[in-house]
Design a protein around this motif. Sequence first.
Motif: not given
Length: 135
Positions: A10-21
């Motif tokens: 509950k205390e965690i926030k996630y950020k997403t982005s485009r991955s490489s590879g």
Amino acid sequence: MIVYSEELKKEIKYKTSRSSGAGGQNVNKVESKVALLWDFENSSLLNPEQKILLKEKLQNRLQADGLLQIESSESRSQLANKENAFKKLVYVLQQSLKPSKKRVATKIPRSKILARLDRKSKHAEKKSNRRWRME
């Protein structure tokens, strides 16, 4: 000790982005890389001593605003990367909060000291025997 818990999630926030590879077109259009951010300073799961310990041990992993950031881009799936980042967080916390063992100072045995001195004198004698002498 923090365990794999719902309160931590509950205390965690996630950020997403485009991955490489590898991944082909998937890499260009899907945000599968996950960055997990956790503000342990304001966490209700840790006591003040644990917060100080984490701040010392995880100094290189902290952002300027004090957030702990862990990234994962090993999978092509965003959900798998979220789970992997959370597992990494739990592992990092377990390693950081583990009490370090105190070093016990030991004395070098007398026999080892004498053996070293004997080796040194034999080596010095060998070297001196190689020297050219005028007689």
